[in-house]
Design an enzyme around this catalytic site. Sequence first.
Site, mmCIF file in Angstrom:
data_model
loop_
_atom_site.group_PDB
_atom_site.id
_atom_site.type_symbol
_atom_site.label_atom_id
_atom_site.label_comp_id
_atom_site.label_asym_id
_atom_site.label_seq_id
_atom_site.Cartn_x
_atom_site.Cartn_y
_atom_site.Cartn_z
ATOM 1 N N CYS A 86 0.832 -1.207 0.000
ATOM 2 C CA CYS A 86 0.000 0.000 0.000
ATOM 3 C C CYS A 86 0.867 1.258 0.000
ATOM 4 O O CYS A 86 0.524 2.250 -0.656
ATOM 5 C CB CYS A 86 -0.917 0.009 1.220
ATOM 6 S SG CYS A 86 -2.314 -1.116 1.118
ATOM 7 N N CYS A 108 -5.353 1.534 4.267
ATOM 8 C CA CYS A 108 -4.265 1.405 3.304
ATOM 9 C C CYS A 108 -3.025 2.221 3.694
ATOM 10 O O CYS A 108 -1.962 2.065 3.100
ATOM 11 C CB CYS A 108 -4.725 1.831 1.917
ATOM 12 S SG CYS A 108 -5.203 3.558 1.812
#
Length: 244
Positions: free
Chosen positions: A132, A237
């Site tokens: 991420c 994320c």
Amino acid sequence: MADLARQLDTIETTPPFGADDVVRLTAKYEGVSTEAMLADLLHGELKGRVASVSSFGSESAVLLAMVADADKDVPVIFINTQKIFGETLAYRDELAEKLGFTDLRVFRPDPRLLAAKDATSLRWSFDPDGCCDLRKVEPLRRALAPFDAWISGRKGFQAGRGALPRFEIDEGRLKVNPLADWTREAIDARFGAAGLPRHPLEAQGYPSVGCVPCTSQVQPGEDPRSGRWRGWDKTECGIHDPAF
């Protein structure tokens, strides 16, 4: 050259937003509708200083429609992690066209960083946080570089986010969460009232849509975000503070 230097020194620059602005804006817009707040901000204090960041996920259309109603020229940032569902890319194009945005900006991961840190493209399978960071967080930092503020689509009712403020400071920028206090029922009602198209994967059991490897179908009764990073101790994320 000396004259030019003096001229540059006299140019007024807009100071960055800080904690005092969060307090001030929170008080200013207390009790003000989301639509009225966005219109006032986008034509006033934030004009030319803000971008709207969107994943074009299952609930994104509601906020995007309100931003477009206020100002279709607001830049809209989309991070293409290169692991996005094809349906999301098609939905992005459909929705941006329908709402009439004039400045859709697509950012991708730095290929040099991918080559150095994710050459096999499998980092998601053993280090989802690192994946991420490479594919979402770093590109967003580049995308936001010209702006003093950004608009986020987070909602307080989403798993692990709790009481979400309308305004906060994130890495020196003002972050606006217009849907902080909206309920899922209000979101659904706005889809119908505004005639907004739904994300095509929603009907297939994906109430929350992210990257292909880290998004799974959700069974009836499960939290809508339970299909994100299933099996990992991870709910965000990295773009947003997990404390909310």
